[in-house]
Design a protein around this motif. Structure first.
Motif, PDB file in Angstrom:
ATOM      1  N   ILE A  84       0.860  -1.187   0.000  1.00  0.00           N
ATOM      2  CA  ILE A  84       0.000   0.000   0.000  1.00  0.00           C
ATOM      3  C   ILE A  84       0.894   1.233   0.000  1.00  0.00           C
ATOM      4  O   ILE A  84       1.811   1.341   0.827  1.00  0.00           O
ATOM      5  CB  ILE A  84      -0.926   0.015   1.230  1.00  0.00           C
ATOM      6  N   VAL A  85       0.653   2.129  -0.943  1.00  0.00           N
ATOM      7  CA  VAL A  85       1.391   3.396  -1.007  1.00  0.00           C
ATOM      8  C   VAL A  85       0.412   4.509  -0.663  1.00  0.00           C
ATOM      9  O   VAL A  85      -0.574   4.717  -1.366  1.00  0.00           O
ATOM     10  CB  VAL A  85       2.008   3.616  -2.402  1.00  0.00           C
ATOM     11  N   VAL A  89       5.141  10.026  -2.359  1.00  0.00           N
ATOM     12  CA  VAL A  89       6.037   9.579  -3.426  1.00  0.00           C
ATOM     13  C   VAL A  89       5.715   8.146  -3.833  1.00  0.00           C
ATOM     14  O   VAL A  89       5.531   7.278  -2.977  1.00  0.00           O
ATOM     15  CB  VAL A  89       7.498   9.689  -2.959  1.00  0.00           C
ATOM     16  N   PRO A  90       5.622   7.852  -5.131  1.00  0.00           N
ATOM     17  CA  PRO A  90       5.387   6.476  -5.589  1.00  0.00           C
ATOM     18  C   PRO A  90       6.515   5.553  -5.155  1.00  0.00           C
ATOM     19  O   PRO A  90       7.598   6.001  -4.758  1.00  0.00           O
ATOM     20  CB  PRO A  90       5.339   6.616  -7.116  1.00  0.00           C
ATOM     21  N   ARG A  91       6.255   4.262  -5.279  1.00  0.00           N
ATOM     22  CA  ARG A  91       7.228   3.264  -4.857  1.00  0.00           C
ATOM     23  C   ARG A  91       7.441   2.250  -5.967  1.00  0.00           C
ATOM     24  O   ARG A  91       6.484   1.851  -6.638  1.00  0.00           O
ATOM     25  CB  ARG A  91       6.729   2.549  -3.600  1.00  0.00           C
ATOM     26  N   ALA A  92       8.691   1.832  -6.155  1.00  0.00           N
ATOM     27  CA  ALA A  92       9.018   0.811  -7.163  1.00  0.00           C
ATOM     28  C   ALA A  92       9.918  -0.235  -6.529  1.00  0.00           C
ATOM     29  O   ALA A  92      10.755   0.081  -5.673  1.00  0.00           O
ATOM     30  CB  ALA A  92       9.699   1.437  -8.374  1.00  0.00           C
ATOM     31  N   TRP A  93       9.748  -1.478  -6.935  1.00  0.00           N
ATOM     32  CA  TRP A  93      10.589  -2.563  -6.419  1.00  0.00           C
ATOM     33  C   TRP A  93      10.601  -3.699  -7.436  1.00  0.00           C
ATOM     34  O   TRP A  93       9.797  -3.744  -8.366  1.00  0.00           O
ATOM     35  CB  TRP A  93      10.071  -3.064  -5.074  1.00  0.00           C
ATOM     36  N   SER A 105       1.185   6.786  -6.063  1.00  0.00           N
ATOM     37  CA  SER A 105       0.607   7.303  -4.822  1.00  0.00           C
ATOM     38  C   SER A 105      -0.864   6.895  -4.715  1.00  0.00           C
ATOM     39  O   SER A 105      -1.568   6.776  -5.716  1.00  0.00           O
ATOM     40  CB  SER A 105       0.730   8.830  -4.831  1.00  0.00           C
ATOM     41  N   ARG A 106      -1.306   6.640  -3.483  1.00  0.00           N
ATOM     42  CA  ARG A 106      -2.701   6.253  -3.202  1.00  0.00           C
ATOM     43  C   ARG A 106      -3.090   4.960  -3.937  1.00  0.00           C
ATOM     44  O   ARG A 106      -4.183   4.844  -4.475  1.00  0.00           O
ATOM     45  CB  ARG A 106      -3.671   7.370  -3.579  1.00  0.00           C
ATOM     46  N   SER A 107      -2.192   4.007  -3.957  1.00  0.00           N
ATOM     47  CA  SER A 107      -2.450   2.749  -4.684  1.00  0.00           C
ATOM     48  C   SER A 107      -2.216   1.551  -3.761  1.00  0.00           C
ATOM     49  O   SER A 107      -1.480   1.633  -2.780  1.00  0.00           O
ATOM     50  CB  SER A 107      -1.540   2.640  -5.907  1.00  0.00           C
ATOM     51  N   SER A 108      -2.870   0.456  -4.108  1.00  0.00           N
ATOM     52  CA  SER A 108      -2.745  -0.779  -3.332  1.00  0.00           C
ATOM     53  C   SER A 108      -2.736  -1.971  -4.277  1.00  0.00           C
ATOM     54  O   SER A 108      -3.552  -2.045  -5.210  1.00  0.00           O
ATOM     55  CB  SER A 108      -3.907  -0.904  -2.338  1.00  0.00           C
ATOM     56  N   LEU A 109      -1.815  -2.899  -4.021  1.00  0.00           N
ATOM     57  CA  LEU A 109      -1.652  -4.060  -4.900  1.00  0.00           C
ATOM     58  C   LEU A 109      -1.369  -5.288  -4.052  1.00  0.00           C
ATOM     59  O   LEU A 109      -0.582  -5.223  -3.095  1.00  0.00           O
ATOM     60  CB  LEU A 109      -0.485  -3.818  -5.866  1.00  0.00           C
ATOM     61  N   THR A 110      -2.024  -6.404  -4.373  1.00  0.00           N
ATOM     62  CA  THR A 110      -1.757  -7.689  -3.718  1.00  0.00           C
ATOM     63  C   THR A 110      -1.133  -8.638  -4.724  1.00  0.00           C
ATOM     64  O   THR A 110      -1.678  -8.827  -5.816  1.00  0.00           O
ATOM     65  CB  THR A 110      -3.050  -8.303  -3.145  1.00  0.00           C
ATOM     66  N   MET A 111       0.004  -9.228  -4.357  1.00  0.00           N
ATOM     67  CA  MET A 111       0.709 -10.158  -5.239  1.00  0.00           C
ATOM     68  C   MET A 111       0.638 -11.563  -4.644  1.00  0.00           C
ATOM     69  O   MET A 111       0.925 -11.751  -3.459  1.00  0.00           O
ATOM     70  CB  MET A 111       2.168  -9.738  -5.403  1.00  0.00           C
ATOM     71  N   ARG A 112       0.262 -12.521  -5.475  1.00  0.00           N
ATOM     72  CA  ARG A 112       0.180 -13.914  -5.032  1.00  0.00           C
ATOM     73  C   ARG A 112       0.958 -14.807  -5.995  1.00  0.00           C
ATOM     74  O   ARG A 112       0.618 -14.886  -7.184  1.00  0.00           O
ATOM     75  CB  ARG A 112      -1.277 -14.379  -4.964  1.00  0.00           C
ATOM     76  N   LEU A 113       1.988 -15.436  -5.465  1.00  0.00           N
ATOM     77  CA  LEU A 113       2.726 -16.434  -6.239  1.00  0.00           C
ATOM     78  C   LEU A 113       2.046 -17.772  -6.007  1.00  0.00           C
ATOM     79  O   LEU A 113       2.001 -18.280  -4.883  1.00  0.00           O
ATOM     80  CB  LEU A 113       4.184 -16.496  -5.796  1.00  0.00           C
ATOM     81  N   ARG A 114       1.489 -18.328  -7.076  1.00  0.00           N
ATOM     82  CA  ARG A 114       0.813 -19.618  -6.985  1.00  0.00           C
ATOM     83  C   ARG A 114       1.688 -20.713  -7.592  1.00  0.00           C
ATOM     84  O   ARG A 114       2.752 -20.434  -8.156  1.00  0.00           O
ATOM     85  CB  ARG A 114      -0.540 -19.562  -7.696  1.00  0.00           C
ATOM     86  N   LEU A 122      -5.022  -5.527  -8.417  1.00  0.00           N
ATOM     87  CA  LEU A 122      -4.964  -4.083  -8.213  1.00  0.00           C
ATOM     88  C   LEU A 122      -6.198  -3.671  -7.435  1.00  0.00           C
ATOM     89  O   LEU A 122      -7.312  -3.696  -7.946  1.00  0.00           O
ATOM     90  CB  LEU A 122      -4.898  -3.359  -9.556  1.00  0.00           C
ATOM     91  N   ASN A 123      -5.985  -3.279  -6.182  1.00  0.00           N
ATOM     92  CA  ASN A 123      -7.101  -2.907  -5.324  1.00  0.00           C
ATOM     93  C   ASN A 123      -7.530  -1.458  -5.544  1.00  0.00           C
ATOM     94  O   ASN A 123      -8.723  -1.143  -5.454  1.00  0.00           O
ATOM     95  CB  ASN A 123      -6.713  -3.127  -3.853  1.00  0.00           C
ATOM     96  N   ALA A 124      -6.556  -0.586  -5.807  1.00  0.00           N
ATOM     97  CA  ALA A 124      -6.859   0.829  -6.040  1.00  0.00           C
ATOM     98  C   ALA A 124      -5.644   1.491  -6.665  1.00  0.00           C
ATOM     99  O   ALA A 124      -4.523   0.992  -6.549  1.00  0.00           O
ATOM    100  CB  ALA A 124      -7.224   1.525  -4.730  1.00  0.00           C
ATOM    101  N   GLY A 125      -5.870   2.625  -7.327  1.00  0.00           N
ATOM    102  CA  GLY A 125      -4.756   3.388  -7.886  1.00  0.00           C
ATOM    103  C   GLY A 125      -4.267   2.836  -9.206  1.00  0.00           C
ATOM    104  O   GLY A 125      -5.028   2.284  -9.997  1.00  0.00           O
TER     105      GLY A 125
END
Length: 288
Positions: A84-85, A89-93, A105-114, A122-125
Motif C-alpha cells: 500500500i502506497v 512519493v510512488p514506490r518501485a521494487w 501514490s494512493r495505490s494498493s496491490l496484492t501479489m500472489r505467487l501460486r 490491483l485494489n486501487a490506484g
C-alpha cells in the motif's frame, strides 16, 4: 530258528537279526514328492515379499501422482504480499521473479505467487509492470477482468468502478464479462467495456513519468495539473478560476514529485495565478 545250543560255525560272525521294514516310508516319500522343499518355501517367501514391496511402491506412486494432479488443479498460493502506497512519493521494487513493479501514490496491490501462475490484484490506484519472462504466466486482476501478460510493459489504473489498461511495450490480453481483446504498444482500453481509448507511446511515457519520481506536463490544462498535484499530497489542490479568468492556463515542464509543495508555491511566478493555502491543508488556485 537256530538252536542256541549249537555254536556258530567257525570263521563266520554271528548274524544280526534283520531290522523290520518301516511301514510309513512310502507315505513319507509321497509327502516329500507333494510338498515343497525348504529352499522352495524360502524362494516363494522372498518372491511374495518382493511383490508386496512392488505393490506398495506402485500405490505410493499413484497417491503421489494424484496428489500432484490435485495440487496442480487447485493452484495453491505459495507466497502473498500486499503493498500500500499512501499519498506521497510512488514506490518501485523488483519482485521475486524479476518483474519490476511501480506503484503510484494512493495505490494498493496484492501479489500472489501460486503453484502455476503469478497473480496480481490491483485494489486501487495504478501500477506499471515491467514483466520478467517466467514459465508461470502473469495475470493482473481488476474486479472481474483479467489482464494476461504476453511479454510486455503495461499500466493498469483503477478508480472505483472505472479501470483502464494501457500498453507501453509488447502485448496484453484482456478478458472479462465484456468479452476478450488484445492490445499492442501505444494502445489503451476501458476494461469494463473494452472500448479503445486515445493513446500513444509518447503520451503513455509522459503519463507514467511518476515511475521515475517526476511529473511531465506538455500544455496540460491547469485543472488537470492541480488535480495531479493533489494526488501526491494529503489534501487536495483545486482550480477555482475567477470572474474574469478567461481561458484556463496551461503548464509545460518537468518537475520532481518530492517538490510538489515548492511547485505549488512557485505557480504565481510561472503563471498569473493566486495561491491560497487553507488551515486544513487544502490549496485553492485562482486567476490573478
Amino acid at each position: 530258528m537256530p538252536d542256541p545250543r549249537i555254536p556258530p560255525a567257525p570263521g563266520r560272525p554271528p548274524q544280526a537279526d534283520a531290522a523290520p521294514a518301516d511301514p510309513f516310508m512310502p507315505f513319507e516319500d509321497a509327502l516329500r514328492a507333494r510338498l515343497p522343499s525348504r529352499e522352495e518355501i524360502l524362494r516363494e517367501a522372498k518372491a511374495q515379499s518382493a511383490r508386496r514391496r512392488l505393490r506398495r511402491r506402485q500405490g505410493a506412486a499413484a497417491v503421489c501422482v494424484a496428489l500432484c494432479a490435485g495440487l496442480w488443479a487447485w493452484n495453491p498460493v505459495l507466497k502473498e504480499r500486499t503493498v500500500i502506497v499512501a499519498a506521497g512519493v510512488p514506490r518501485a521494487w523488483t519482485a521475486h521473479d524479476g518483474t519490476v513493479v511501480a506503484l503510484d501514490s494512493r495505490s494498493s496491490l496484492t501479489m500472489r505467487l501460486r503453484l502455476r501462475s503469478r497473480d496480481l490484484y490491483l485494489n486501487a490506484g495504478q501500477a506499471v509492470l515491467d514483466v520478467a519472462a517466467n514459465w508461470r504466466p502473469l495475470r493482473v486482476h481488476v474486479g472481474d477482468t483479467v489482464i494476461r501478460d504476453i511479454g510486455t510493459v503495461f499500466r493498469v489504473r483503477r478508480a472505483g468502478a472505472d479501470a483502464q489498461v494501457a500498453v507501453l511495450e509488447g502485448r496484453v490480453e484482456v478478458s472479462g464479462p465484456a468479452g476478450r481483446a488484445e492490445l499492442g504498444a501505444g494502445q489503451a482500453m476501458d476494461i469494463g467495456t473494452l472500448r479503445p481509448l486515445p493513446a500513444s507511446v509518447a503520451g503513455l511515457e509522459r503519463e507514467t513519468a511518476w515511475r521515475e519520481g517526476r511529473l511531465r506536463f506538455d500544455g496540460t490544462p491547469l485543472s488537470e495539473v492541480l488535480a495531479l498535484l493533489g494526488h501526491y499530497r494529503a489534501a487536495p489542490v483545486r482550480w477555482v478560476g475567477g470572474p474574469a479568468s478567461g481561458p484556463e492556463p496551461r503548464l509545460s515542464g518537468e518537475y520532481r514529485i518530492r517538490d510538489v509543495e515548492s511547485l505549488i508555491d512557485s505557480l504565481p511566478a510561472i503563471l498569473p495565478l493566486r495561491v491560497e493555502r487553507r488551515p486544513d491543508g487544502a490549496v485553492l488556485v485562482s486567476s490573478r
